[in-house]
Enzyme design. Sequence first.
Site, PDB file in Angstrom:
ATOM      1  N   GLU A  93       0.799  13.448   6.945  1.00 51.40           N
ATOM      2  CA  GLU A  93       0.557  13.561   8.514  1.00 51.40           C
ATOM      3  C   GLU A  93       2.033  13.007   9.113  1.00 51.40           C
ATOM      4  O   GLU A  93       2.720  12.109   8.674  1.00 51.40           O
ATOM      5  CB  GLU A  93      -0.341  12.300   9.139  1.00 51.40           C
ATOM      6  N   CYS A 106       7.215  10.394  14.290  1.00 52.12           N
ATOM      7  CA  CYS A 106       7.135   9.577  13.046  1.00 52.12           C
ATOM      8  C   CYS A 106       6.702  10.253  11.921  1.00 52.12           C
ATOM      9  O   CYS A 106       5.715  10.932  11.979  1.00 52.12           O
ATOM     10  CB  CYS A 106       6.017   8.511  13.570  1.00 52.12           C
ATOM     11  N   CYS A 113       1.129   5.736  -0.535  1.00 54.96           N
ATOM     12  CA  CYS A 113       2.304   4.491  -0.759  1.00 54.96           C
ATOM     13  C   CYS A 113       1.971   3.638  -1.737  1.00 54.96           C
ATOM     14  O   CYS A 113       0.558   3.235  -2.167  1.00 54.96           O
ATOM     15  CB  CYS A 113       2.468   3.728   0.479  1.00 54.96           C
ATOM     16  N   CYS A 117       0.306  -2.945   0.688  1.00 56.15           N
ATOM     17  CA  CYS A 117       0.183  -4.218   1.515  1.00 56.15           C
ATOM     18  C   CYS A 117      -1.224  -4.199   2.003  1.00 56.15           C
ATOM     19  O   CYS A 117      -1.871  -3.001   2.414  1.00 56.15           O
ATOM     20  CB  CYS A 117       1.039  -3.705   2.753  1.00 56.15           C
ATOM     21  N   CYS A 120      -2.627  -2.255   5.379  1.00 56.24           N
ATOM     22  CA  CYS A 120      -2.220  -0.939   5.733  1.00 56.24           C
ATOM     23  C   CYS A 120      -3.180   0.011   4.834  1.00 56.24           C
ATOM     24  O   CYS A 120      -3.424  -0.216   3.846  1.00 56.24           O
ATOM     25  CB  CYS A 120      -0.834  -0.753   5.292  1.00 56.24           C
ATOM     26  N   CYS A 335       0.052   2.762  13.810  1.00 55.55           N
ATOM     27  CA  CYS A 335       0.541   2.304  12.711  1.00 55.55           C
ATOM     28  C   CYS A 335      -0.206   1.627  11.698  1.00 55.55           C
ATOM     29  O   CYS A 335      -1.003   0.980  11.932  1.00 55.55           O
ATOM     30  CB  CYS A 335       1.454   1.095  13.226  1.00 55.55           C
TER      31      CYS A 335
HETATM   32  N1  SAH Z   1       6.511   1.594   4.530  1.00 53.10           N
HETATM   33  C1  SAH Z   1       7.383   1.366   5.664  1.00 53.10           C
HETATM   34  C2  SAH Z   1       7.141   2.446   6.591  1.00 53.10           C
HETATM   35  C3  SAH Z   1       5.636   2.566   7.368  1.00 53.10           C
HETATM   36  S1  SAH Z   1       5.872   1.870   8.759  1.00 53.10           S
HETATM   37  C4  SAH Z   1       7.108  -0.029   6.172  1.00 53.10           C
HETATM   38  O1  SAH Z   1       6.054  -0.697   5.961  1.00 53.10           O
HETATM   39  O2  SAH Z   1       7.785  -0.521   6.834  1.00 53.10           O
HETATM   40  C5  SAH Z   1       4.223   1.323   9.154  1.00 53.10           C
HETATM   41  C6  SAH Z   1       4.285   0.042   9.963  1.00 53.10           C
HETATM   42  O3  SAH Z   1       3.048  -0.103  10.309  1.00 53.10           O
HETATM   43  C7  SAH Z   1       4.821  -1.346   9.159  1.00 53.10           C
HETATM   44  O4  SAH Z   1       5.767  -1.815  10.184  1.00 53.10           O
HETATM   45  C8  SAH Z   1       3.524  -2.058   8.955  1.00 53.10           C
HETATM   46  O5  SAH Z   1       3.932  -3.254   9.007  1.00 53.10           O
HETATM   47  C9  SAH Z   1       2.765  -1.392  10.054  1.00 53.10           C
HETATM   48  N2  SAH Z   1       1.258  -1.522   9.691  1.00 53.10           N
HETATM   49  C10 SAH Z   1       0.676  -1.387   8.537  1.00 53.10           C
HETATM   50  N3  SAH Z   1      -0.754  -1.439   8.768  1.00 53.10           N
HETATM   51  C11 SAH Z   1      -0.719  -1.829  10.320  1.00 53.10           C
HETATM   52  C12 SAH Z   1      -2.175  -1.994  10.692  1.00 53.10           C
HETATM   53  N4  SAH Z   1      -3.067  -2.177  10.171  1.00 53.10           N
HETATM   54  N5  SAH Z   1      -1.954  -2.430  12.047  1.00 53.10           N
HETATM   55  C13 SAH Z   1      -0.747  -2.376  12.665  1.00 53.10           C
HETATM   56  N6  SAH Z   1       0.513  -2.274  11.995  1.00 53.10           N
HETATM   57  C14 SAH Z   1       0.364  -1.993  10.653  1.00 53.10           C
HETATM   58 FE1  SF4 Z   2       3.348   1.154   2.242  1.00 49.43          FE
HETATM   59 FE2  SF4 Z   2       1.807   0.529   4.415  1.00 49.43          FE
HETATM   60 FE3  SF4 Z   2       3.023  -1.364   3.071  1.00 49.43          FE
HETATM   61 FE4  SF4 Z   2       4.583   0.341   4.504  1.00 49.43          FE
HETATM   62  S1  SF4 Z   2       2.929  -1.161   5.343  1.00 49.43           S
HETATM   63  S2  SF4 Z   2       5.056  -0.387   2.518  1.00 49.43           S
HETATM   64  S3  SF4 Z   2       3.371   2.215   4.174  1.00 49.43           S
HETATM   65  S4  SF4 Z   2       1.431  -0.203   2.268  1.00 49.43           S
END
Ligand code: SAH
Ligand code: SF4
Length: 342
Positions: A93, A106, A113, A117, A120, A335
């Site tokens: 996406e 974006c 991934c 995390c 996420c 995000c």
């Molecule tokens: N993998 C990279 C690029 C993805 S950016 C990274 O993690 O930076 C995705 C962004 O969304 C990251 O800053 C992450 O911390 C944030 N994110 C992930 N899950 C989220 C959530 N449930 N609510 C708000 N932000 C979130």
């Molecule tokens: Fe992967 Fe989501 Fe962590 Fe970014 S925030 S590294 S997309 S698991």
Amino acid sequence: MFVRQDVKSFTEESLVGWLGQHDISPYRAGQILRWVYHRGAYSFSEMTDLSKDLRGFLPERLSISRLETRQVQTAKDGSRKYLFRLNDGQHVESVLIPEPGRWTLCISSQAGCGLGCKFCLTGRNGLARNLEPSEIINQVCAVRDDLLDPSSLTNIVFMGMGEPLANYKSVVQAIRIITGNNGLQFSGRKVTLSTAGLAPRIEDLGRDVRVGLAVSLNATDNDTRDELMPINRTYPIEMLLSACRDFPLPPRRMITFEYVLIAGVNDTPGDAERLARLLRPLRAKINLIPFNPYEGAEFKRPEEGVVRAFQKVLLDRHYTTIVRRSKGGDICAACGQLLPKI
Ligand code: SAH
Ligand code: SF4
């Protein structure tokens, strides 16, 4: 019959090399790439400044790929989520985000991934696979083709699905094409890569290309960060920030630190103070992202007052700090909410 190679898998330099092997002069590379990236050509027959022979020969050996758009959803706030199907059936996406007078796109660098995390959704099912450079670039091409005014797409952020620095080679090649003169011609100042913190790769990135850097910090002590982001066990906060200190920044530019605010986990004024201290040696600005909930999430978004109090601590310490109200929440385009439902 030859297997045809995708033009979008070449840099200009490598296309010059390929053409040379077929006794075709090097300046044709720029011509072909300008047709592909500046005018959005998808066939060689429309490249009217190539000789007729060449227009006949090239399609036998080369193809021009595009992504199949499966769905476009528009959110109440105007952001648009594009669902693309890749050749092997995987899906990714991209999210088009409206800003006054322009759009930011974006894009994704991986299907899924692997970094897992805890907050996420994208990471929930692990990594399906890395994207090819052409699959990264084609997200930009497809969305640009879909806009009435393609020049209104001014900014690209690698903040979609995946960890861009875990797919380093393809992402760097895609950045070269996105910022190339005979490529998509975005200024490196308009391209930002966001990483969960693969410290050695941050150093490589600073050497290899010129783009903006965003770092998902999300915690101010290693215990909490280890829990939220397992990658921290390999590259703890000190190592990450040291790589950030060495990252070459143009004048007046800063590294963006993203901080997902999660109720009761990392959202106290004490956390904010620690964050301010940690970032002191850096040229840093801060994006606070109140946690975006999704079905089955184990975390909660803090109350508005808690978010404001956290922001105030940072503003009082003279950090540019914005609260990023994620767009597209109603279509799961915010995000950390990207996970195609197929
Ligand atoms: N993998 C990279 C690029 C993805 S950016 C990274 O993690 O930076 C995705 C962004 O969304 C990251 O800053 C992450 O911390 C944030 N994110 C992930 N899950 C989220 C959530 N449930 N609510 C708000 N932000 C979130
Ligand atoms: Fe992967 Fe989501 Fe962590 Fe970014 S925030 S590294 S997309 S698991």
